[in-house]
Design an enzyme around this catalytic site. Structure first.
Site, PDB file in Angstrom:
ATOM      1  N   HIS A  76      -1.976   0.108   0.910  1.00 47.86           N
ATOM      2  CA  HIS A  76      -2.030  -1.427   0.191  1.00 47.86           C
ATOM      3  C   HIS A  76      -0.236  -2.732  -0.020  1.00 47.86           C
ATOM      4  O   HIS A  76       0.136  -2.130   0.213  1.00 47.86           O
ATOM      5  CB  HIS A  76      -2.621  -0.922  -1.137  1.00 47.86           C
ATOM      6  CG  HIS A  76      -1.745  -0.260  -2.000  1.00 47.86           C
ATOM      7  ND1 HIS A  76      -0.465  -0.601  -2.684  1.00 47.86           N
ATOM      8  CD2 HIS A  76      -1.570   1.521  -2.185  1.00 47.86           C
ATOM      9  CE1 HIS A  76       0.169   0.808  -3.024  1.00 47.86           C
ATOM     10  NE2 HIS A  76      -0.487   1.631  -2.787  1.00 47.86           N
ATOM     11  N   ASP A  78       0.149  -4.152  -2.452  1.00 47.01           N
ATOM     12  CA  ASP A  78       0.649  -4.981  -3.994  1.00 47.01           C
ATOM     13  C   ASP A  78       2.002  -3.866  -4.596  1.00 47.01           C
ATOM     14  O   ASP A  78       1.376  -2.508  -3.729  1.00 47.01           O
ATOM     15  CB  ASP A  78      -0.158  -4.846  -4.697  1.00 47.01           C
ATOM     16  CG  ASP A  78      -1.796  -3.782  -5.482  1.00 47.01           C
ATOM     17  OD1 ASP A  78      -1.862  -3.364  -3.689  1.00 47.01           O
ATOM     18  OD2 ASP A  78      -1.805  -3.099  -5.824  1.00 47.01           O
ATOM     19  N   GLU A 140      -4.127  -2.263  -4.983  1.00 41.20           N
ATOM     20  CA  GLU A 140      -4.475  -0.288  -4.250  1.00 41.20           C
ATOM     21  C   GLU A 140      -4.609  -0.402  -6.563  1.00 41.20           C
ATOM     22  O   GLU A 140      -5.320   0.305  -6.796  1.00 41.20           O
ATOM     23  CB  GLU A 140      -4.054  -0.546  -4.230  1.00 41.20           C
ATOM     24  CG  GLU A 140      -4.643   1.318  -3.889  1.00 41.20           C
ATOM     25  CD  GLU A 140      -3.966   2.154  -4.620  1.00 41.20           C
ATOM     26  OE1 GLU A 140      -4.305   2.854  -4.727  1.00 41.20           O
ATOM     27  OE2 GLU A 140      -2.890   1.826  -5.251  1.00 41.20           O
ATOM     28  N   GLU A 141      -3.418  -1.148  -6.979  1.00 37.02           N
ATOM     29  CA  GLU A 141      -2.758  -0.255  -8.175  1.00 37.02           C
ATOM     30  C   GLU A 141      -4.515  -0.942  -9.320  1.00 37.02           C
ATOM     31  O   GLU A 141      -3.527  -0.002 -10.017  1.00 37.02           O
ATOM     32  CB  GLU A 141      -1.854  -0.800  -8.120  1.00 37.02           C
ATOM     33  CG  GLU A 141      -0.234  -0.392  -6.843  1.00 37.02           C
ATOM     34  CD  GLU A 141       0.081   1.069  -7.013  1.00 37.02           C
ATOM     35  OE1 GLU A 141       0.012   1.904  -7.844  1.00 37.02           O
ATOM     36  OE2 GLU A 141       1.041   0.910  -6.702  1.00 37.02           O
ATOM     37  N   HIS A 363       6.175   3.967  -9.044  1.00 34.00           N
ATOM     38  CA  HIS A 363       5.786   3.491 -10.106  1.00 34.00           C
ATOM     39  C   HIS A 363       7.278   3.967 -11.144  1.00 34.00           C
ATOM     40  O   HIS A 363       7.027   3.523 -12.359  1.00 34.00           O
ATOM     41  CB  HIS A 363       4.605   3.889 -10.574  1.00 34.00           C
ATOM     42  CG  HIS A 363       3.371   4.035 -10.411  1.00 34.00           C
ATOM     43  ND1 HIS A 363       1.627   3.795 -10.632  1.00 34.00           N
ATOM     44  CD2 HIS A 363       3.100   3.779  -8.464  1.00 34.00           C
ATOM     45  CE1 HIS A 363       1.031   3.539  -9.080  1.00 34.00           C
ATOM     46  NE2 HIS A 363       1.606   3.278  -8.337  1.00 34.00           N
TER      47      HIS A 363
HETATM   48 ZN   LIG Z   1      -0.528   3.495  -3.227  1.00 34.78          ZN
END
Ligand SMILES: [Zn+2]
Length: 390
Positions: A76, A78, A140-141, A363
């Site tokens: 992904h 993002d 995705e997030e 994250h």
């Molecule tokens: Zn990821």
């Protein structure tokens, strides 16, 4: 300028990818434009699948013969936001310190994408008997949204790949399962009144509390008597309420309360079914009671997140292949969600999760990937290229 005969450096590519601030709320088109141009320059065929806003796009990239099935490397584009995080370095400028490459998305999962892109010229130069594909998604997030139109696009075109490697950060461990998740927001609408006259109102917070208790009891039952899968750190399905918002003042019976809850399920359980059961309790037991006191009362349900789990047999050919390419014997399951469950479930494409970096660094402030981890991933992709020539 990169010309087809120079070897692109994964680190330089990662620096470029990190420089695109592709938080899920922003457009990913600048990154997509860069990747598309890079791939075309190196002889790959690129299809762009644009979303309805025109602000985001997924890419389906093919190297080698397109008339037969091959393997997919998927990531992904993002990343999660950096607000409120205490970064030592500029999160959108790659910074190298002692073999660690710091920047937002380095582990999750631009490091993987950078390695795949860096090896694209090698793919293009190899005598591929089967194609290699790169799949680049978005959003995705925020609930694995952008991969769905990409999978639908493949289905429409009758593309049925042999298997998909989703490059989320597993430290290059072969991950054969992750939990599925369903989450929703429920708003209880009661009737306000002065708290001195409490029995004449309908207390939305108290009805929400009964709902929350139902979620908790369900989760407790699953933890105590539910199905088990010991490959997970938490070997059973979980459920909880994580968000509650209601009430305005202590002397007002609240007419509104919103509750956010989720279930994360192992393969034996259905997260949507568990959510439906607690929502049925609200509809069948709580709402009639509320409406007996005021017909205007009730609940509104908004689904927030819904993705299937991944559960691949340890004996599946793709798992055997992934282990051979990674030089690993073991396999694992992880508690976080990925797009692999969607490739497997919606696309009918056998999928495993394997990628460089560590989900524990994702994250967070000072996210990084190690150059050695990128090298290990590159070795994996090189073996996949060789495999695709056989
Ligand atoms: Zn990821």
């Amino acid at each position: 300028m990169t010309s087809p005969d120079t070897r692109p450096d994964p680190k330089e590519l990662l620096a470029t990818l990190v420089g695109f601030e592709t938080v899920s709320s922003a457009s990913n088109l600048p990154l997509v434009g860069f990747v598309e141009a890079f791939c075309r320059r190196h002889g790959a065929a690129v299809e762009r699948i644009v979303d309805e806003t025109g602000q985001k796009a997924a890419l389906w990239i093919t190297v080698g013969p397109s008339d037969r099935p091959g393997y997919v490397l998927s990531g992904h584009s993002d990343v999660v936001p950096v607000e409120g995080q205490d970064w030592t370095h500029d999160p959108f400028r790659l910074t190298e310190v002692d073999g660690r490459l710091y920047g937002r998305g380095t582990s999750d999962m631009k490091g993987f994408l950078a390695v795949c892109l860096a090896l694209l010229p090698e793919m293009a130069a190899a005598p591929l008997a089967r194609p290699l594909h790169l799949a680049v998604s978005y959003d995705e997030e925020v609930g694995c949204l952008g991969v769905r139109p990409l999978i639908a696009h493949l289905r429409e075109r009758g593309v049925a790949p042999l298997g998909c490697f989703v490059g989320e950060p597993t430290g290059m461990a072969v991950v054969i399962g992750h939990k599925g998740k369903y989450g929703a927001k429920v708003t209880f609408r009661g009737r306000a009144c002065h708290s001195a006259l409490a029995p004449t109102g309908v207390n939305a917070v108290e009805y929400a509390a009964r709902f929350i208790e139902r979620v908790r009891l369900t989760a407790e039952g699953l933890a105590r008597d539910g199905a088990r899968d010991d490959l997970y750190d938490v070997p059973h399905t979980t459920g909880l309420t994580a968000l509650v918002q209601g009430g305005t003042a202590l002397n007002i019976v609240p007419d509104r309360c919103t509750v956010g809850f989720e279930f994360r399920a192992i393969a034996a359980d259905d997260p949507r079914g568990l959510a439906d059961a607690v929502l049925a309790y609200a509809r069948d037991a709580l709402v009639p009671e509320m409406q007996a006191r005021d017909p205007g009362c009730g609940i509104t349900v908004e689904p927030v997140i819904d993705y299937p789990g991944l559960d691949v047999s340890p004996d599946a050919p793709l798992v055997t292949l992934a282990k051979r390419l990674a030089g690993r014997n073991g396999h694992a399951k992880v508690s976080y969600g990925t797009e692999a469950g969607l490739f497997q479930t919606l696309g009918d494409i056998p999928s495993v999760v394997i990628g460089p970096g560590d989900i524990a660094r994702a994250h967070k402030a000072d996210e990084y990937v190690e150059t050695a981890e990128l090298a290990e991933c590159a070795a994996f992709v090189r073996r996949l290229i060789a495999e695709s020539c056989a």
